[in-house]
Structures are given as C-alpha cells and as structure tokens.
Design an enzyme around this catalytic site. Structure first.
Site, PDB file in Angstrom:
ATOM      1  CE  LYS A 175      -3.913   2.070   2.517  1.00 12.07           C
ATOM      2  NZ  LYS A 175      -4.828   1.937   3.664  1.00 12.07           N
ATOM      3  CB  SER A 182      -7.954   3.896   2.767  1.00  9.23           C
ATOM      4  OG  SER A 182      -7.125   3.288   3.757  1.00  9.23           O
ATOM      5  CB  SER A 190      -8.442   1.128   5.792  1.00 13.95           C
ATOM      6  OG  SER A 190      -9.134   2.345   5.924  1.00 13.95           O
TER       7      SER A 190
END
Length: 489
Positions: free
Chosen positions: A77, A152, A176
């Site tokens: 990420k 996210s 997330s």
C-alpha cells in the site's frame, strides 16, 4: 502465473524444486499486472527494474528452503514508505516523494527476500472507504468494475482479488483492511494495536493505525503476519510480546470444538442488508455444526463508535498532517508572496477535499472552546466501547459478525454524501477504537458480489482468529470462487 490456483506454500515448493525461477515468477507477475491493471487500476507505481534485479540475485543465491517468503512477489500500500520508490499516500501533496529509508515492515520483508513489485492505490492519506478519494485514479472492484473495491486499502485488495499478486500489505485505521477484503472476497487481518511497528507508515490516526496482510487464504495471511510482526524500538507503541508462528498452528487437527462465539445483536440490526445477515447467520450455523457454541451478545455502545471515531481520528489527523507545510518536503505552491502564502496555498493545492474536511473537523474538535465537549467526550465513549468488548470476550473466545452493512456499492453512489460514507464503517470502527485484532474472511455472495465475515478477538490473540477462520475456510468453498473480471459473476 495463475495466482488463483497458487498460495505461498505451493509457490515456495515450486521455487525450491526449481519448477520455476524467481525471475520467471516476477516476470509472470508483471504480465498479470500488465494484462489486468489497465481495467482494475490497483497500482500507482510499479517497481519493475528493481524487482527483476532482485529476482536475478535470488536465482543466483538460491531459495532458502526454510523461508516460505523467499522470492515471493508482493505489493505494498502506498502509505508504507519504500526506500528509493515513490510513496505518495495517493496525494498530490506527496506526488514526487521518494523516501530515503524503508518502513520497519519493509525491512522485515526484505530480510525474508520478498520482492516488492509495486505500490497500490488507496484513498488519500487513508481517508475514505471506497478508494474514490485517490488523487490519481479510481480503483475498480475485481468482481465488478462498476462497483467500488472498498477502502482505503482498495488497491491492495483488488490486486489480490484480481489475481495480479498473491498477497499485499494494507493499513487499517477504521476498517481499511477488512472492508476492502470483504468487498473483494479475500482475507484481511487488522492485528492488535501494537503487534506491528508503525514506523514508516504515513500517519493518519496514530492511536488507531495498524498495518496488516491481505491474502487469498487464511494460512497465507498467518504466514505474512508472523513475518512482519514484533517489537520495534523505533515505535514505542509496539508490544514486546513474542510473535507466534501463526501458520504452524493451522492443520487438519485445527478445530473450533468447544469454542464460545459471541454474535452481537447490534451487528445484525437496522441498516444491515438482508443478504449480509443471511450469510452471517449461515456462518453461525456452520460454526455450530463444527462444534462451537454461538450466543447472542450485546455491544450497547457500538452505535456511538462512528461519532467517537471521526472526532478522535480527525483530531489525530489534523495534528499529523501539519507537517505537510510546503517547506520541508512534499508539494510547494509557486505563486506565493510570504510564509503564510506558502502554508495556505501548498495545502490548498496539495490536499483533496476529504483530507481538508477531516483536518477542519479535527482542528475544531481540539480547539480551546470545544475540546471538552468533543475530543474528551469521544475519548470517554472509546472507553465504554473497550469495556463492552472486554465484557463479551471475557466469556467468549471471539466475536463474529458482518464486516460491512452492505456488499460493495456503485462507484460514485455515495462519494458526495460524507455521512453515508462514514456510516459504512459502523461495524469495523469499534475494533480500532478498542485496539483489538479483527479479520475479514469470505462468507458468501449477494448478487454476485462477495460478503465478508468479521472475526474479532482478544488483544494479541490473532491465533484464535486464524484457527477459527481456517476451520471455516476448510468447511466452505467461498475462498475458491474467483471473479469473472468486470463481468457478471
């Protein structure tokens, strides 16, 4: 490389037995990404040259037969800093930021000879639940390109679900990792707060953030968590507790027989889609078949979680994001006349709407006239939520329930309504407020879209969640379902 038919163990065996070289594996991974990602948009940045160079090194050195992760390509990420590789947190503020060091989790993966193939898309600074808040692109759900992948960590989830990579790292501040894992039909673990170092994770809410693995199977997830967890002297919030070999505990003898499971009535209340309720109730029946007891329990303060979270998280964000001032690093406005201009214009140009919204909310909550009414009150509610979990987990091995009230929704459907977006996190947020481990595993489908089940455990008891998830996975077939890219599933 067909990652739908592979896991970390089978890939490792193929590398050890020289059925495939690391270079072949990395090239095949980039072929997957090149073929699929123009539609899915999971990646922001590829690490092609460095990944192939490291693969060649490993082929020359040889694969460590005792290290399952040796030579395995993973994606990271884009809020986890990577030395020499652009790290943007999906924000124009950091569009050209190239870190000079690796995050602790990256150092640990590098020590295991993992190969980082690239950085995945996300909501800007991890603020959002749909990956529509990225400054650069909108990631699509692997199962249906018209719906969101969640957020996210939407890019990380979609990359695994679309078969581009076998596993990724995400981060979880209020759901997330778990929510995008649920929306994409994969396994996502938010470990106990303090299990993994946050050093090198671009901060959003420092008392809530946690890095975790996203994989196709429970065992792969357990392998990855053991590799990245553990004390770090650079992060004083990390625990000194020993890290178990989580995967070693998963085998044919693993059982939930005699376990007590709590199913909170609040998790199946108003606003939860009927298909989601049905999937969770069916999962509860499956656990009963497997020898566990499932009781209805109550988490009465759960309904206040969203309000408390958005005050606490936004307050911490307003403090953490003040470092982006246009002076030291990050975006700097050009047309400026004085120092105040540098601050205001750089932040105006560099931050997106959702980030600005949360900075404003947090700054207001911390201001002198409102601190007691908002931030202090939210902190008190947090304590009530923690006590609710303690009361239930005193008598139960873990808690089960849905991850999200609905399956994935259409791209653009909720983005203009912040309150609706925030309420989508009502089932995941309390776990972060309490600092507990939470895992999403596939538990069903609704109109062709995955439905995830959330397992919530006692502090530092990820082992029980992995055992319970593994037993459920072995008794069902949801994890073997694969998306028909962008089509009807």
């Amino acid at each position: 490389m067909n990652y739908f038919g592979q896991d970390l163990t089978t890939l490792h065996d193929d590398l050890v037995n020289k059925k495939i070289t690391v270079t072949d594996l990395v090239k095949a991974t980039f072929d997957n990404i090149d073929a699929t990602d123009p539609e899915v948009n999971a990646f922001l940045n590829l690490n092609r040259e460095a990944a192939l160079a490291k693969a060649a090194e490993l082929d020359e050195k040889g694969i460590d037969a005792d290290n399952v992760l040796s030579g395995i390509p993973l994606a990271i990420k884009d809020n986890i800093v990577t030395k020499g590789l652009t790290t943007t947190a999906a924000s124009k503020m950091l569009e050209n930021f190239v870190p000079v060091y690796d995050a602790t989790v990256m150092q640990r993966l590098n020590a295991k000879d993992v190969i980082n193939v690239g950085k995945t898309n996300m909501d800007e600074f991890a603020m959002g639940g749909s990956t529509e808040n990225s400054a650069f692109k909108i990631t699509k759900n692997a199962w249906d390109h018209e719906v969101v992948p969640g957020g996210s960590s939407g890019g990380s989830a979609a990359a695994v679900a679309a078969g581009e990579v076998v596993a990724t790292l995400g981060s979880d501040t209020g759901g997330s990792i778990r929510q995008p894992a649920s929306f994409n039909g994969i396994v996502g673990m938010k470990p106990t707060y303090g299990r993994i170092s946050r050093w090198g994770l671009i901060a959003f809410g420092s008392s809530l953030d946690e890095i975790g693995p996203m994989t196709r199977t429970v065992k792969d997830n357990a392998i990855l968590l053991s590799a990245i967890a553990g004390h770090d002297e650079r992060d004083l919030t990390t625990s000194t507790k020993d890290v178990p070999d989580f995967a070693a505990e998963l085998n044919d003898q693993t059982s939930v027989k005699g376990m007590k499971i709590g199913l909170p009535k609040e998790f199946l209340g108003e606003g939860v889609d009927q298909d989601v309720k049905d999937a969770i109730l069916a999962a509860a029946d499956k656990y009963r078949e497997l020898g566990a007891t499932v009781d209805e329990v109550s988490l009465p303060h759960n309904k206040y979680g969203v309000a408390a979270y958005y005050i606490i998280a936004s307050s911490e964000a307003s403090s953490n994001l003040q470092r982006f001032d246009g002076i030291r690093y990050g975006h700097r406005a050009q047309d400026v006349k004085n120092l105040e201009d540098v601050y205001v214009k750089s932040r105006t140009e560099g931050f997106g709407d959702e980030v600005k919204r949360r900075i404003m909310l947090g700054t207001f909550s911390l201001s002198a006239g409102f601190y007691d009414a908002y931030f202090k009150k939210a902190a008190q509610v947090r304590t009530l939520i923690i006590n609710d979990f303690k009361a239930v987990l005193k008598d139960h091995d873990f808690i089960m329930g849905p991850v999200a009230p609905t399956p994935a929704y259409k791209i653009g459907e909720d983005i203009s309504d912040p309150m609706t977006m925030y309420m989508n996190d009502i089932l995941t947020i309390p776990v972060n407020l309490a600092g507990l481990p939470g895992m999403s595993i596939p538990a069903g489908f609704s109109n062709g879209l995955p439905v995830g089940m959330q397992l919530i455990g006692r502090p530092f008891d990820e082992s029980t969640l992995y055992k319970a998830g593994y037993v459920f996975e072995q008794a069902t077939d949801f994890h073997n379902q694969t998306p028909n890219q962008g089509g009807q599933n």
